[in-house]
Design an enzyme around this catalytic site. Sequence first.
Site, PDB file in Angstrom:
ATOM      1  N   GLY A  12     104.300  10.988  74.457  1.00 44.69           N
ATOM      2  CA  GLY A  12     105.176  10.698  73.318  1.00 44.69           C
ATOM      3  C   GLY A  12     105.797  11.965  72.745  1.00 44.69           C
ATOM      4  O   GLY A  12     106.997  12.014  72.470  1.00 44.69           O
ATOM      5  N   ASN A 103     101.437   3.099  81.575  1.00 45.54           N
ATOM      6  CA  ASN A 103     100.812   2.697  82.831  1.00 45.54           C
ATOM      7  C   ASN A 103     100.129   1.354  82.616  1.00 45.54           C
ATOM      8  O   ASN A 103      99.758   1.009  81.488  1.00 45.54           O
ATOM      9  CB  ASN A 103      99.759   3.724  83.257  1.00 45.54           C
ATOM     10  CG  ASN A 103     100.404   4.951  83.893  1.00 45.54           C
ATOM     11  OD1 ASN A 103     101.485   4.881  84.461  1.00 45.54           O
ATOM     12  ND2 ASN A 103      99.713   6.082  83.795  1.00 45.54           N
ATOM     13  N   LYS A 185     103.344   1.693  90.767  1.00 45.64           N
ATOM     14  CA  LYS A 185     102.660   2.696  89.935  1.00 45.64           C
ATOM     15  C   LYS A 185     101.235   2.209  89.627  1.00 45.64           C
ATOM     16  O   LYS A 185     100.293   3.004  89.588  1.00 45.64           O
ATOM     17  CB  LYS A 185     103.466   2.909  88.639  1.00 45.64           C
ATOM     18  CG  LYS A 185     102.919   3.972  87.704  1.00 45.64           C
ATOM     19  CD  LYS A 185     103.495   5.347  87.992  1.00 45.64           C
ATOM     20  CE  LYS A 185     102.774   6.495  87.315  1.00 45.64           C
ATOM     21  NZ  LYS A 185     103.025   6.663  85.909  1.00 45.64           N
ATOM     22  N   ASN A 189      97.616   4.159  90.153  1.00 48.07           N
ATOM     23  CA  ASN A 189      96.553   4.318  89.149  1.00 48.07           C
ATOM     24  C   ASN A 189      95.292   3.533  89.522  1.00 48.07           C
ATOM     25  O   ASN A 189      94.182   3.980  89.241  1.00 48.07           O
ATOM     26  CB  ASN A 189      97.061   3.864  87.771  1.00 48.07           C
ATOM     27  CG  ASN A 189      98.224   4.703  87.270  1.00 48.07           C
ATOM     28  OD1 ASN A 189      99.264   4.194  86.885  1.00 48.07           O
ATOM     29  ND2 ASN A 189      98.067   6.016  87.302  1.00 48.07           N
ATOM     30  N   ASN A 193      93.255   6.890  90.321  1.00 50.22           N
ATOM     31  CA  ASN A 193      92.524   7.074  89.058  1.00 50.22           C
ATOM     32  C   ASN A 193      91.105   6.540  89.174  1.00 50.22           C
ATOM     33  O   ASN A 193      90.138   7.215  88.826  1.00 50.22           O
ATOM     34  CB  ASN A 193      93.223   6.322  87.915  1.00 50.22           C
ATOM     35  CG  ASN A 193      94.424   7.072  87.391  1.00 50.22           C
ATOM     36  OD1 ASN A 193      95.119   7.721  88.148  1.00 50.22           O
ATOM     37  ND2 ASN A 193      94.659   6.980  86.101  1.00 50.22           N
ATOM     38  N   SER A 257      94.320  10.915  84.995  1.00 46.74           N
ATOM     39  CA  SER A 257      94.084  10.788  83.548  1.00 46.74           C
ATOM     40  C   SER A 257      92.806  10.010  83.221  1.00 46.74           C
ATOM     41  O   SER A 257      92.144  10.282  82.230  1.00 46.74           O
ATOM     42  CB  SER A 257      95.284  10.134  82.877  1.00 46.74           C
ATOM     43  OG  SER A 257      95.499   8.858  83.432  1.00 46.74           O
ATOM     44  N   GLU A 269      91.911   3.055  80.719  1.00 52.93           N
ATOM     45  CA  GLU A 269      92.851   1.918  80.766  1.00 52.93           C
ATOM     46  C   GLU A 269      92.488   0.953  81.914  1.00 52.93           C
ATOM     47  O   GLU A 269      93.331   0.183  82.357  1.00 52.93           O
ATOM     48  CB  GLU A 269      94.278   2.451  80.941  1.00 52.93           C
ATOM     49  CG  GLU A 269      94.780   3.244  79.744  1.00 52.93           C
ATOM     50  CD  GLU A 269      96.229   3.741  79.893  1.00 52.93           C
ATOM     51  OE1 GLU A 269      96.470   4.540  80.819  1.00 52.93           O
ATOM     52  OE2 GLU A 269      97.078   3.321  79.099  1.00 52.93           O
TER      53      GLU A 269
HETATM   54  P1  NAD Z   1      97.532  10.115  74.784  1.00 56.81           P
HETATM   55  O1  NAD Z   1      96.081   9.810  74.855  1.00 56.81           O
HETATM   56  O2  NAD Z   1      97.932  11.551  74.834  1.00 56.81           O
HETATM   57  O3  NAD Z   1      98.134   9.514  73.419  1.00 56.81           O
HETATM   58  C1  NAD Z   1      97.968   8.152  73.091  1.00 56.81           C
HETATM   59  C2  NAD Z   1      97.555   8.058  71.624  1.00 56.81           C
HETATM   60  O4  NAD Z   1      96.239   8.591  71.469  1.00 56.81           O
HETATM   61  C3  NAD Z   1      98.461   8.841  70.677  1.00 56.81           C
HETATM   62  O5  NAD Z   1      98.675   8.073  69.516  1.00 56.81           O
HETATM   63  C4  NAD Z   1      97.657  10.092  70.385  1.00 56.81           C
HETATM   64  O6  NAD Z   1      97.955  10.700  69.149  1.00 56.81           O
HETATM   65  C5  NAD Z   1      96.243   9.542  70.404  1.00 56.81           C
HETATM   66  N1  NAD Z   1      95.277  10.603  70.667  1.00 56.81           N
HETATM   67  C6  NAD Z   1      95.229  11.424  71.752  1.00 56.81           C
HETATM   68  N2  NAD Z   1      94.183  12.286  71.647  1.00 56.81           N
HETATM   69  C7  NAD Z   1      93.579  12.002  70.472  1.00 56.81           C
HETATM   70  C8  NAD Z   1      92.448  12.546  69.785  1.00 56.81           C
HETATM   71  N3  NAD Z   1      91.720  13.543  70.326  1.00 56.81           N
HETATM   72  N4  NAD Z   1      92.100  12.014  68.598  1.00 56.81           N
HETATM   73  C9  NAD Z   1      92.816  11.005  68.048  1.00 56.81           C
HETATM   74  N5  NAD Z   1      93.900  10.426  68.649  1.00 56.81           N
HETATM   75  C10 NAD Z   1      94.270  10.930  69.828  1.00 56.81           C
HETATM   76  O7  NAD Z   1      98.255   9.241  75.898  1.00 56.81           O
HETATM   77  P2  NAD Z   1      99.402   9.656  76.929  1.00 56.81           P
HETATM   78  O8  NAD Z   1      98.829  10.530  77.963  1.00 56.81           O
HETATM   79  O9  NAD Z   1     100.576  10.118  76.153  1.00 56.81           O
HETATM   80  O10 NAD Z   1      99.687   8.263  77.626  1.00 56.81           O
HETATM   81  C11 NAD Z   1     100.444   7.227  77.006  1.00 56.81           C
HETATM   82  C12 NAD Z   1     100.718   6.160  78.059  1.00 56.81           C
HETATM   83  O11 NAD Z   1     101.534   6.731  79.093  1.00 56.81           O
HETATM   84  C13 NAD Z   1      99.471   5.632  78.781  1.00 56.81           C
HETATM   85  O12 NAD Z   1      99.670   4.289  79.148  1.00 56.81           O
HETATM   86  C14 NAD Z   1      99.401   6.500  80.035  1.00 56.81           C
HETATM   87  O13 NAD Z   1      98.696   5.890  81.097  1.00 56.81           O
HETATM   88  C15 NAD Z   1     100.882   6.603  80.351  1.00 56.81           C
HETATM   89  N6  NAD Z   1     101.236   7.759  81.169  1.00 56.81           N
HETATM   90  C16 NAD Z   1     100.704   8.988  80.865  1.00 56.81           C
HETATM   91  C17 NAD Z   1     101.066  10.080  81.645  1.00 56.81           C
HETATM   92  C18 NAD Z   1     100.532  11.458  81.350  1.00 56.81           C
HETATM   93  O14 NAD Z   1     100.655  12.341  82.193  1.00 56.81           O
HETATM   94  N7  NAD Z   1      99.949  11.715  80.171  1.00 56.81           N
HETATM   95  C19 NAD Z   1     101.961   9.914  82.712  1.00 56.81           C
HETATM   96  C20 NAD Z   1     102.498   8.653  82.957  1.00 56.81           C
HETATM   97  C21 NAD Z   1     102.123   7.579  82.179  1.00 56.81           C
END
Ligand code: NAD
Length: 308
Positions: A12, A103, A185, A189, A193, A257, A269
């Site tokens: 994000g 994902n 995809k 995963n 994964n 991940s 997930e």
């Molecule tokens: P993320 O875990 O980084 O973030 C998701 C949420 O969790 C956010 O709101 C974040 O603020 C919160 N969060 C993260 N760490 C935290 C902590 N220590 N304490 C409290 N809150 C916390 O997730 P992401 O990696 O951005 O993935 C989001 C989606 O995208 C998932 O479905 C993932 O599978 C997919 N995706 C991720 C990647 C990647 O490389 N990260 C690549 C492709 C798809």
Amino acid sequence: MKIAIAGSGALGCGFGYHLQKGGADVTLLDNWEQHIKTISEKGLTISVNGSKDNQEMDICRPHELKEKMDVIFVFTKSMGLKSMMESIEHIIGPDTKIVCLLNGLGHLKTLEKYINRKNIIMGTTVWTAGIDAPGHTHFNGQGPVEIQNSDPSEKEATIEIVDLLQKSGLNGEYSENVNFTIWRKACVNGTMNALCTILDANIEEVFATPTIDSMLRNIIKEFATVAKHQDNVTLNVEETISYLKSLADKVGAHYPSMHQDLNNNRPTEIDFLNGEVAEASKKLGLEAPYCQQITDLIHAKEAILGIT
Ligand code: NAD
């Protein structure tokens, strides 16, 4: 274009950063207090393919944003999507588009409970991202981001978002068959994964094991059966295995991940990957013993680690 990022973790923040650079009016939404505080006070610190930057960004909790948005990118983990949709209902107008790049499987069904299908845009991305500390993230790769409208009437609006992704350096592409991309995809995963997590090994180590072909074939057959019955998506099992092997050659040293989630004591997930295939199979009167066993093993590991 007013854009909210609903769930501003690793991916994000990376998307928000790029979209703002591309000229969009971006607000990050999140609930992680320390992350919000750091970004509000010191900006977002991000490393993009090794190049470090710091950018001021608007960030708040979902209920604090009052305006209706043009586009909302959801970037929660799969299990957080429902509660995020509940907390952003007030910023969704009649024409607000939701872009979902999570994902996993089954997200369209969840989103349809909160927003008209015509405003849902589904997709995938192969950008990768991580969080180094609150307010500090990294973002790597070249993309692409593939998206497609869920309703045929919204192609033009979706192409506008593709153009914005392009202008923002996120390598947007319009997909003519996003369901296939999402299922493929999910196969990545659901194999890499899950197996790396259970075997506690990186992709190269898992793909060098003597049983890799049968492990991949057994899992992918189950994904392909549900993809066909449920979404009329054809996944050729042998072609998918070749695709996975070519991908493994490129990212061999990587720990996926799901492996990282368990290392960080965070839930996985799995229920939206192998678990979704096992559940869907039951509903179709079929069996998916490999996906069920993998789901059980991952949940067992979560329980051993005390993750709920
Ligand atoms: P993320 O875990 O980084 O973030 C998701 C949420 O969790 C956010 O709101 C974040 O603020 C919160 N969060 C993260 N760490 C935290 C902590 N220590 N304490 C409290 N809150 C916390 O997730 P992401 O990696 O951005 O993935 C989001 C989606 O995208 C998932 O479905 C993932 O599978 C997919 N995706 C991720 C990647 C990647 O490389 N990260 C690549 C492709 C798809």
